[in-house]
Design a protein around this motif. Sequence first.
Motif, PDB file in Angstrom:
ATOM      1  N   UNK A   1       1.055  -0.198  10.028  1.00 19.90           N
ATOM      2  CA  UNK A   1       0.558  -1.500  10.465  1.00 19.90           C
ATOM      3  C   UNK A   1      -0.352  -2.128   9.418  1.00 19.90           C
ATOM      4  N   UNK A   2      -0.110  -3.424   9.146  1.00 17.64           N
ATOM      5  CA  UNK A   2      -0.920  -4.163   8.182  1.00 17.64           C
ATOM      6  C   UNK A   2      -2.285  -4.522   8.756  1.00 17.64           C
ATOM      7  N   UNK A   3      -2.325  -4.861  10.021  1.00 16.98           N
ATOM      8  CA  UNK A   3      -3.557  -5.315  10.662  1.00 16.98           C
ATOM      9  C   UNK A   3      -4.284  -4.134  11.299  1.00 16.98           C
TER      10      UNK A   3
ATOM     11  N   UNK B   1      11.971   2.102  13.417  1.00 11.06           N
ATOM     12  CA  UNK B   1      12.306   0.695  13.307  1.00 11.06           C
ATOM     13  C   UNK B   1      11.945   0.256  11.889  1.00 11.06           C
ATOM     14  N   UNK B   2      12.285  -0.998  11.565  1.00  9.52           N
ATOM     15  CA  UNK B   2      12.100  -1.483  10.203  1.00  9.52           C
ATOM     16  C   UNK B   2      11.270  -2.763  10.192  1.00  9.52           C
ATOM     17  N   UNK B   3      10.662  -3.036   9.031  1.00  8.25           N
ATOM     18  CA  UNK B   3       9.895  -4.265   8.876  1.00  8.25           C
ATOM     19  C   UNK B   3      10.772  -5.480   9.148  1.00  8.25           C
ATOM     20  N   UNK B   4      11.970  -5.478   8.604  1.00  5.95           N
ATOM     21  CA  UNK B   4      12.973  -6.500   8.893  1.00  5.95           C
ATOM     22  C   UNK B   4      13.991  -5.869   9.837  1.00  5.95           C
ATOM     23  N   UNK B   5      14.109  -6.436  11.031  1.00  7.38           N
ATOM     24  CA  UNK B   5      14.966  -5.823  12.046  1.00  7.38           C
ATOM     25  C   UNK B   5      16.388  -5.629  11.530  1.00  7.38           C
TER      26      UNK B   5
ATOM     27  N   UNK C   1       0.810  -1.220   0.000  1.00  5.12           N
ATOM     28  CA  UNK C   1       0.000   0.000   0.000  1.00  5.12           C
ATOM     29  C   UNK C   1       0.839   1.264   0.000  1.00  5.12           C
ATOM     30  N   UNK C   2       2.121   1.156   0.406  1.00  2.00           N
ATOM     31  CA  UNK C   2       2.979   2.338   0.449  1.00  2.00           C
ATOM     32  C   UNK C   2       3.380   2.758   1.846  1.00  2.00           C
ATOM     33  N   UNK C   3       3.071   1.927   2.854  1.00  2.13           N
ATOM     34  CA  UNK C   3       3.359   2.299   4.244  1.00  2.13           C
ATOM     35  C   UNK C   3       4.860   2.474   4.490  1.00  2.13           C
ATOM     36  N   UNK C   4       5.645   1.484   4.090  1.00  5.04           N
ATOM     37  CA  UNK C   4       7.090   1.583   4.292  1.00  5.04           C
ATOM     38  C   UNK C   4       7.694   2.668   3.418  1.00  5.04           C
ATOM     39  N   UNK C   5       7.180   2.824   2.213  1.00  7.39           N
ATOM     40  CA  UNK C   5       7.676   3.901   1.340  1.00  7.39           C
ATOM     41  C   UNK C   5       7.470   5.259   1.998  1.00  7.39           C
ATOM     42  N   UNK C   6       6.342   5.422   2.679  1.00  8.97           N
ATOM     43  CA  UNK C   6       6.078   6.681   3.370  1.00  8.97           C
ATOM     44  C   UNK C   6       7.113   6.918   4.466  1.00  8.97           C
TER      45      UNK C   6
ATOM     46  N   UNK D   1       7.562   0.453  12.031  1.00  6.40           N
ATOM     47  CA  UNK D   1       7.145  -0.221  10.803  1.00  6.40           C
ATOM     48  C   UNK D   1       6.742  -1.661  11.128  1.00  6.40           C
ATOM     49  N   UNK D   2       5.448  -1.871  11.292  1.00  7.44           N
ATOM     50  CA  UNK D   2       4.866  -3.184  11.595  1.00  7.44           C
ATOM     51  C   UNK D   2       5.620  -3.893  12.729  1.00  7.44           C
TER      52      UNK D   2
END
Length: 283
Positions: free
Chosen positions: A235-237, A110-114, A50-55, A203-204
């Motif tokens: 957040x995805x959820x 923080x990041x989606x992948x630590x 959706x663009x969450x991390x890009x934001x 980030x998630x």
Amino acid sequence: MPAPNSAPPPRPILDLAGLTLRLGGLTSLADVSLRQQRGTVLAIVGPNGAGKTSLLDCLTGIRRPSRGSAHFWPTRRVRGAEGAGAEARGPVELVGRSAPAVARLGIARTFQETRLFDQLTALDNVRVGIEAKAGGGTWRALLPRSRERREIRAARSAAWDLLEFVGLADRAGDRAACLPHGARRRLEIARALGTRPSLLLLDEPAAGVTAVDRAWFAGLVGQLQARGVSVLLAEHDPRLALAVADAVVVLEAGAVVAAGTPAEVGASLAGLGAYRAPGAAGR
């Protein structure tokens, strides 16, 4: 003139206008505009892609948007885009700043992948964040000179406090590589808090964790607010986001499709057939 006993107007900490990001031939963000008030939790929810991390990348100097602006209100003395000191009296433009320059303003993430220093202990990972904020960088934290011992002891004490805050004091001497997934996410938050941010981007943070860790992350948000930290949660959820946020923005295909209070957005999600909460099928 406001009434004598009227509440002070809300103060913003972040304001985005027309933020657009194109990657190759794809539009990752399309004219995103939003405002976050200081001291609040703003949740950005949406499906994968959706663009969450890009934001978050655009706000932290990792990517530069194609157009638009991102203004941030610091709470302390800041430096110019890449150096000269100045007293911030109003909003500061984030677009065009490097990641270190954004961090100096008081924004951490923080990041989606630590992204941890896997061969360092949990304690030293947090010390790196604290020392980076102090201006010494990673090597100063790990290889101090004798004249810096006092500062290093203070950083070590602060690191212990943050590990206790995230429930990892008993793992302080463990290498980050040996920590389970949920503990790694907690450690990354502790390291980010070591920079003493006024705005924390998550980030998630609850992705892939146990139910116990998920409940802990939900409680963490309120504790961060009590410490005076504003939180921008990607957040995805939506169930987690609606439970902890003061305001919610829904992204889909890089565009804002809904925004409002958790109650307002929760009521509108049923009409957004392309995006349903996990497990919401048939509801």
